[in-house]
Each structure stands twice: as structure tokens, then as C-alpha cells.
Design a protein around this motif. Structure first.
Motif, PDB file in Angstrom:
ATOM      1  N   LEU A 158      -2.658  30.718 -43.209  1.00  0.00           N
ATOM      2  CA  LEU A 158      -2.013  29.816 -42.264  1.00  0.00           C
ATOM      3  C   LEU A 158      -1.109  30.554 -41.283  1.00  0.00           C
ATOM      4  O   LEU A 158      -0.640  29.954 -40.313  1.00  0.00           O
ATOM      5  CB  LEU A 158      -1.177  28.777 -43.012  1.00  0.00           C
ATOM      6  N   GLU A 159      -0.880  31.833 -41.524  1.00  0.00           N
ATOM      7  CA  GLU A 159       0.118  32.554 -40.738  1.00  0.00           C
ATOM      8  C   GLU A 159      -0.507  33.552 -39.773  1.00  0.00           C
ATOM      9  O   GLU A 159      -1.509  34.198 -40.085  1.00  0.00           O
ATOM     10  CB  GLU A 159       1.092  33.266 -41.681  1.00  0.00           C
ATOM     11  N   SER A 160       0.120  33.690 -38.608  1.00  0.00           N
ATOM     12  CA  SER A 160      -0.381  34.592 -37.574  1.00  0.00           C
ATOM     13  C   SER A 160      -0.260  36.052 -37.976  1.00  0.00           C
ATOM     14  O   SER A 160      -0.908  36.917 -37.386  1.00  0.00           O
ATOM     15  CB  SER A 160       0.347  34.350 -36.254  1.00  0.00           C
ATOM     16  N   THR A 161       0.577  36.347 -38.973  1.00  0.00           N
ATOM     17  CA  THR A 161       0.694  37.734 -39.427  1.00  0.00           C
ATOM     18  C   THR A 161      -0.595  38.215 -40.088  1.00  0.00           C
ATOM     19  O   THR A 161      -0.837  39.422 -40.145  1.00  0.00           O
ATOM     20  CB  THR A 161       1.860  37.883 -40.415  1.00  0.00           C
ATOM     21  N   LEU A 162      -1.419  37.286 -40.577  1.00  0.00           N
ATOM     22  CA  LEU A 162      -2.708  37.662 -41.155  1.00  0.00           C
ATOM     23  C   LEU A 162      -3.820  37.549 -40.124  1.00  0.00           C
ATOM     24  O   LEU A 162      -4.626  38.472 -39.960  1.00  0.00           O
ATOM     25  CB  LEU A 162      -3.043  36.786 -42.369  1.00  0.00           C
ATOM     26  N   ILE A 163      -3.875  36.416 -39.427  1.00  0.00           N
ATOM     27  CA  ILE A 163      -4.900  36.177 -38.407  1.00  0.00           C
ATOM     28  C   ILE A 163      -4.183  35.681 -37.157  1.00  0.00           C
ATOM     29  O   ILE A 163      -3.702  34.546 -37.114  1.00  0.00           O
ATOM     30  CB  ILE A 163      -5.940  35.144 -38.863  1.00  0.00           C
TER      31      ILE A 163
END
Length: 303
Positions: A158-163
Motif C-alpha cells: 500500500l505504500e509508495s516506498t515499495l511501489i
């Protein structure tokens, strides 16, 4: 915190009910699973293999008590039974840099099965919220990061740090593809992933979160025709919230709402084809077995 209290926290509902603990009677390997685990672990004796798997299960359950850990879903070869599996394996043969992402990979059993069946290990990457599960996969399969060098990226889908994007690509990336071993997030793979496997994954999110996760996976998918996102999770004939177990509610898509999500809300209309069907499944691990349970088996393929 008790098992049930933790599960209630996962689904955001009040505490107050008690669920059963681990039950070795739920252990059951089919012929294909037994052959796979014996070949991967080098353990030929059935009782010794069972003892080994139970030991790892206990450790995994202490990391986070997902119901799929309790019912030994991590020993099932979901990926090879999927209708899109042969299409997926063909991508591994025809796409020289056909990246395969197993997201929500847990101990990595499906990624390992794909590699055993011929998908090039150099093109495989895995991700899960909890890296402890991936580490336990090495214990389960008696491997090391050196003998099984598939890159693992921990993170929250859910987080932009991953995708770092929620927008699908419609033209190929202009920059060279990165080396998978160099990655610390999945963002450099935007528009580059030929196949994404996501099983027992979407149903841990609520309806709004399922849309957000679908957006991010759609952003990763390659623009090449035939690129595919596929998997399976809890579903129902009509979309809506259902009582998964007493006191725990879960949002489930129907085949129709799942197709609409991908074909009209995630991707441009006419740019993907969605196959989705329900399979009735038995759930002997639940205290009440009278309710019918369904698995939504699906694939999203670029046209």
C-alpha cells in the motif's frame, strides 16, 4: 496477544472471541506437494518431512498468525494449479528479461515451484511485508541466500516506498532494465514486470485498499502483450463484506466486480483481458464448516 486478537486486529474488528491454536491434524500433503518438498529439502521420509514442516510452521505462526499458516497453505502449490500457469511458464521461455514477481510470497513456495518448473531464477524476485517469512523459507527448503539467490524486497504494497506509482504504463520504459539484485524497492520495475503472482493476498485488505494495491501492481506490469497478473483469494458470488469467521468480516469480490475493477478502473478499457471464476473449497480448519467458501481464481492479461 492471542491468535484471535491478532487476527481481529488485522481485520480491524473488536476482540473478544477465541480461535483454536495450531492443529497438526490439518497437515496433509498431496502427491505433487510431497514430491516437491522431498526434492527441495532432500528429506525422503514422510514422518521426518512432516516434523520438519511442523517446526517451521510453529516459527512462522509466531511471526504472524495468519490463518493460511495454521492450515498449511504454505505447503500447497497454488501457482502450478492456476489456469494461467502454462502461459506464465511460456513467458519465462520467450522473454529474455521476463521479470516474475511473487508478491505476498510468504516462505516462497510458489516462487520455488516456478523455478523448479523452468522459470529462470535470474528473472525472479519476491516481496512480502514480513522478511521473517522469507528467511523461514530458507530453513524450510534447506537453502541459503547463496544457494537460492532470489532477491527479496520487504515492504507494504500500500505504500509508495515499495511501489512508487499507481499509474499503469502504456509505452515501454526508455531506460535500461535494472539488475534485480541491486533493488531496494520495486519502483525501478515500473512497467517492466512480465508476470506477477498474488495468491492469498488481496483478501487481507478492505475494499478501498484492494483497489490501491491493484493500482500499484498494474503500474508494475509490462506493456508487452501477454504480460499477466494472476492469483487466487477469497471470493463470493456477489461482491460484498462477509463474515469470514464469527466476528471477523472480510470484503470479497465477485468475478464480475473483479473484472470491472481491472478492465475499467485500473487499466484503460480494452487494454487487458480478465479471466475470473469461483471455485468452491472445503475449509476444515474453521470451526463452522456449514458455510460455503469460494476461491476467486483470476488473471489479468495485457492485450
Amino acid at each position: 496477544m492471542s491468535y484471535f486478537a491478532t487476527i481481529l486486529k488485522l481485520f480491524g474488528v473488536p476482540t473478544g472471541i477465541t480461535l483454536p491454536v495450531l492443529n497438526a491434524d490439518l497437515y496433509s500433503l498431496g502427491e505433487e506437494e510431497s514430491a516437491f518438498f522431498k526434492s527441495q529439502t532432500g528429506i525422503a521420509d514422510d514422518e521426518e518431512l512432516k516434523k520438519h514442516i511442523l517446526t517451521v510452521q510453529d516459527k512462522a505462526y509466531k511471526v504472524y498468525p495468519y490463518p493460511c499458516i495454521r492450515r498449511f497453505a504454505f505447503t500447497k502449490l497454488k501457482i502450478s494449479r492456476h489456469p494461467a500457469y502454462q502461459q506464465f511458464l511460456q513467458l519465462g521461455k520467450t522473454c529474455e528479461r521476463g521479470v516474475f514477481l511473487d508478491i505476498g510470497c510468504c516462505v516462497g513456495n510458489d516462487a520455488r515451484k516456478a523455478i523448479a518448473d523452468g522459470y529462470p531464477m535470474r528473472n525472479v524476485i519476491a516481496s512480502d511485508l514480513r522478511p521473517e517469512f522469507w528467511n523461514l523459507g530458507h530453513e524450510l527448503f534447506k537453502s541459503t541466500p547463496q544457494t537460492f539467490p532470489v532477491p527479496f524486497i520487504p515492504g507494504n504494497a500500500l505504500e509508495s516506498t515499495l511501489i512508487g506509482s499507481t499509474e499503469p504504463r502504456y509505452s515501454p520504459p526508455s531506460s535500461p532494465a535494472p539488475e534485480l539484485s541491486s533493488l531496494t524497492s520495486l519502483t525501478p520495475l515500473l512497467g517492466r514486470v512480465s508476470a506477477i503472482h498474488a495468491s492469498a493476498f488481496f483478501h487481507v485488505f478492505n475494499e478501498a485498499e484492494q483497489f490501491q494495491v491493484a493500482q500499484r501492481l498494474g503500474a508494475l506490469l509490462s506493456t508487452e502483450p501477454g504480460s499477466v497478473i494472476f492469483g487466487s483469494h477469497e471470493g463470493r458470488p456477489e461482491s460484498g463484506t462477509r463474515e469470514y469467521i464469527p466476528g471477523v468480516r472480510m470484503f470479497c469480490h465477485s468475478p464480475e466486480s473483479w473484472r470491472e475493477l481491472w478492465e475499467e478502473r485500473i487499466f484503460k478499457k480494452g487494454s487487458v483481458k480478465v479471466d475470473a471464476q469461483l471455485e468452491q473449497v472445503a475449509r476444515s480448519d474453521l470451526s463452522s464448516t456449514s458455510e460455503v467458501h469460494y476461491l476467486l481464481v483470476w488473471s489479468v492479461t495485457r492485450l
